[in-house]
Design a protein around this motif. Structure first.
Motif, PDB file in Angstrom:
ATOM      1  N   GLY A  85      -4.464  -6.234  -1.866  1.00 23.40           N
ATOM      2  CA  GLY A  85      -3.505  -5.387  -1.175  1.00 23.40           C
ATOM      3  C   GLY A  85      -3.143  -4.174  -1.994  1.00 23.40           C
ATOM      4  O   GLY A  85      -3.458  -4.080  -3.187  1.00 23.40           O
ATOM      5  N   SER A 116      -8.446  -6.591   3.645  1.00 20.94           N
ATOM      6  CA  SER A 116      -7.321  -7.240   2.974  1.00 20.94           C
ATOM      7  C   SER A 116      -6.438  -7.895   4.037  1.00 20.94           C
ATOM      8  O   SER A 116      -6.530  -7.557   5.221  1.00 20.94           O
ATOM      9  CB  SER A 116      -6.501  -6.235   2.159  1.00 20.94           C
ATOM     10  OG  SER A 116      -5.534  -5.611   2.972  1.00 20.94           O
ATOM     11  N   GLN A 118      -3.304  -7.395   4.362  1.00 17.66           N
ATOM     12  CA  GLN A 118      -2.096  -6.611   4.588  1.00 17.66           C
ATOM     13  C   GLN A 118      -2.050  -6.025   5.995  1.00 17.66           C
ATOM     14  O   GLN A 118      -3.081  -5.876   6.658  1.00 17.66           O
ATOM     15  CB  GLN A 118      -1.989  -5.492   3.546  1.00 17.66           C
ATOM     16  CG  GLN A 118      -3.057  -4.440   3.649  1.00 17.66           C
ATOM     17  CD  GLN A 118      -3.093  -3.507   2.449  1.00 17.66           C
ATOM     18  OE1 GLN A 118      -2.345  -3.656   1.495  1.00 17.66           O
ATOM     19  NE2 GLN A 118      -3.981  -2.547   2.485  1.00 17.66           N
ATOM     20  N   ASN A 122       0.553  -0.992   5.514  1.00 17.42           N
ATOM     21  CA  ASN A 122       0.099  -1.002   4.128  1.00 17.42           C
ATOM     22  C   ASN A 122      -1.366  -0.606   3.993  1.00 17.42           C
ATOM     23  O   ASN A 122      -1.774  -0.071   2.958  1.00 17.42           O
ATOM     24  CB  ASN A 122       0.358  -2.385   3.517  1.00 17.42           C
ATOM     25  CG  ASN A 122       1.831  -2.616   3.261  1.00 17.42           C
ATOM     26  OD1 ASN A 122       2.475  -1.841   2.576  1.00 17.42           O
ATOM     27  ND2 ASN A 122       2.384  -3.675   3.840  1.00 17.42           N
ATOM     28  N   SER A 123      -2.159  -0.847   5.039  1.00 15.97           N
ATOM     29  CA  SER A 123      -3.543  -0.356   5.015  1.00 15.97           C
ATOM     30  C   SER A 123      -3.564   1.167   5.039  1.00 15.97           C
ATOM     31  O   SER A 123      -4.366   1.796   4.344  1.00 15.97           O
ATOM     32  CB  SER A 123      -4.323  -0.920   6.202  1.00 15.97           C
ATOM     33  OG  SER A 123      -4.563  -2.298   6.031  1.00 15.97           O
ATOM     34  N   SER A 126      -2.889   2.277   1.660  1.00 11.02           N
ATOM     35  CA  SER A 126      -4.078   2.153   0.813  1.00 11.02           C
ATOM     36  C   SER A 126      -4.993   3.356   0.973  1.00 11.02           C
ATOM     37  O   SER A 126      -5.494   3.913  -0.008  1.00 11.02           O
ATOM     38  CB  SER A 126      -4.858   0.873   1.168  1.00 11.02           C
ATOM     39  OG  SER A 126      -4.271  -0.270   0.625  1.00 11.02           O
ATOM     40  N   SER A 138      -7.600  -4.966   8.526  1.00  7.28           N
ATOM     41  CA  SER A 138      -6.566  -5.994   8.360  1.00  7.28           C
ATOM     42  C   SER A 138      -7.101  -7.352   8.792  1.00  7.28           C
ATOM     43  O   SER A 138      -7.489  -7.537   9.945  1.00  7.28           O
ATOM     44  CB  SER A 138      -5.324  -5.638   9.189  1.00  7.28           C
ATOM     45  OG  SER A 138      -4.694  -4.483   8.689  1.00  7.28           O
ATOM     46  N   PHE A 172       4.375  -8.010   3.326  1.00  9.74           N
ATOM     47  CA  PHE A 172       3.207  -7.123   3.206  1.00  9.74           C
ATOM     48  C   PHE A 172       2.164  -7.445   4.271  1.00  9.74           C
ATOM     49  O   PHE A 172       1.527  -6.557   4.826  1.00  9.74           O
ATOM     50  CB  PHE A 172       2.550  -7.278   1.828  1.00  9.74           C
ATOM     51  CG  PHE A 172       3.083  -6.362   0.772  1.00  9.74           C
ATOM     52  CD1 PHE A 172       2.781  -5.002   0.786  1.00  9.74           C
ATOM     53  CD2 PHE A 172       3.884  -6.842  -0.250  1.00  9.74           C
ATOM     54  CE1 PHE A 172       3.264  -4.150  -0.178  1.00  9.74           C
ATOM     55  CE2 PHE A 172       4.377  -5.991  -1.227  1.00  9.74           C
ATOM     56  CZ  PHE A 172       4.069  -4.651  -1.193  1.00  9.74           C
ATOM     57  N   ASN A 173       2.002  -8.746   4.544  1.00 12.59           N
ATOM     58  CA  ASN A 173       0.871  -9.191   5.350  1.00 12.59           C
ATOM     59  C   ASN A 173       1.231  -9.591   6.775  1.00 12.59           C
ATOM     60  O   ASN A 173       0.332  -9.802   7.596  1.00 12.59           O
ATOM     61  CB  ASN A 173       0.190 -10.384   4.665  1.00 12.59           C
ATOM     62  CG  ASN A 173      -0.331 -10.040   3.281  1.00 12.59           C
ATOM     63  OD1 ASN A 173      -0.520  -8.875   2.950  1.00 12.59           O
ATOM     64  ND2 ASN A 173      -0.557 -11.056   2.472  1.00 12.59           N
TER      65      ASN A 173
END
Length: 223
Positions: A85, A116, A118, A122-123, A126, A138, A172-173
């Protein structure tokens, strides 16, 4: 400087408490214990390896668009990187190294995706943080990671540490399971056969992007 040298520098700064990696020194033995436990489990040796058939998957990119491994493989070989992540500095460094190598990969006719657990927010972070030209996908619940043999549950003592450090993986995920993928890198040929596999239960170690080039040359018929 190689990717691993950069990762070793992060690790040294982290253990020394240098900016931006401020952390109490008592956390390091706990994290090292968890890594040693995962290594001892032998799970990395049971993950998919070169010669195996890669699972077919469809995951969403940060904008919610579906990305299909079958469609990408119809265009050429596929590089897949599993990472933890955007909160993981080792993962971010690896993504940057992959981005630097994208022109070489594309010259070989290959596509690149990173996967990931996430969520989309959050992607997108990234992609933005690491200035990526390839999609971040994701993998909710780490289901695709599990199909590759990479998903593992964090031990309770590491969950407690993550909570102490405000590293809230469920937030986060979008998944309450407290699972992660072991970092891994695959090259998949157009027939679905895995041509290259590198799985490491020690998240501070990642292979150099150039290590995939022989597999990509093989996928192009040796040209």
């Amino acid at each position: 400087m190689s990717l691993q040298q950069k990762l070793d520098a992060i690790k040294a700064d982290f253990k020394a408490g240098k900016a931006p990696y401020f952390a109490p020194p008592e956390i390091h033995p706990i994290m090292e214990r968890a890594t040693a436990q995962l290594i001892a489990s032998g799970q990395a040796g049971r993950a998919l390896k070169a010669g195996d058939t890669a699972p077919v998957f469809t995951l969403t990119d940060p904008e919610g668009a579906p990305v299909s491994s079958e469609e990408l493989l119809a265009q050429g070989p596929l590089i897949v990187s599993f990472y933890r992540g955007v909160w993981c500095p080792y993962c971010n460094m690896e993504l940057q190294a992959l981005e630097e190598a994208v022109p070489v990969f594309r010259e070989a006719g290959a596509s690149v995706v990173a996967i990931s657990p996430q969520n989309a927010v959050n992607s997108r972070k990234s992609v933005r943080t690491n200035k990526l030209s390839f999609p971040i996908l994701s993998d909710t619940h780490n289901d695709v990671a599990a199909a590759f043999g990479l998903r593992f549950a964090l031990p309770n003592y590491l969950v407690d540490l993550y909570k102490q450090l405000k590293n809230d993986l469920p937030a986060f995920n979008g998944d309450a399971s407290w699972t992660l993928p072991m970092p891994a890198r695959y090259v998949i040929g157009q027939d679905g056969t895995i041509l290259y596999a590198e799985v490491n239960p020690d998240y501070t170690h990642r292979p150099e992007p150039a290590e995939m080039l022989p597999a990509l040359r093989h996928a192009k018929g040796g040209r």
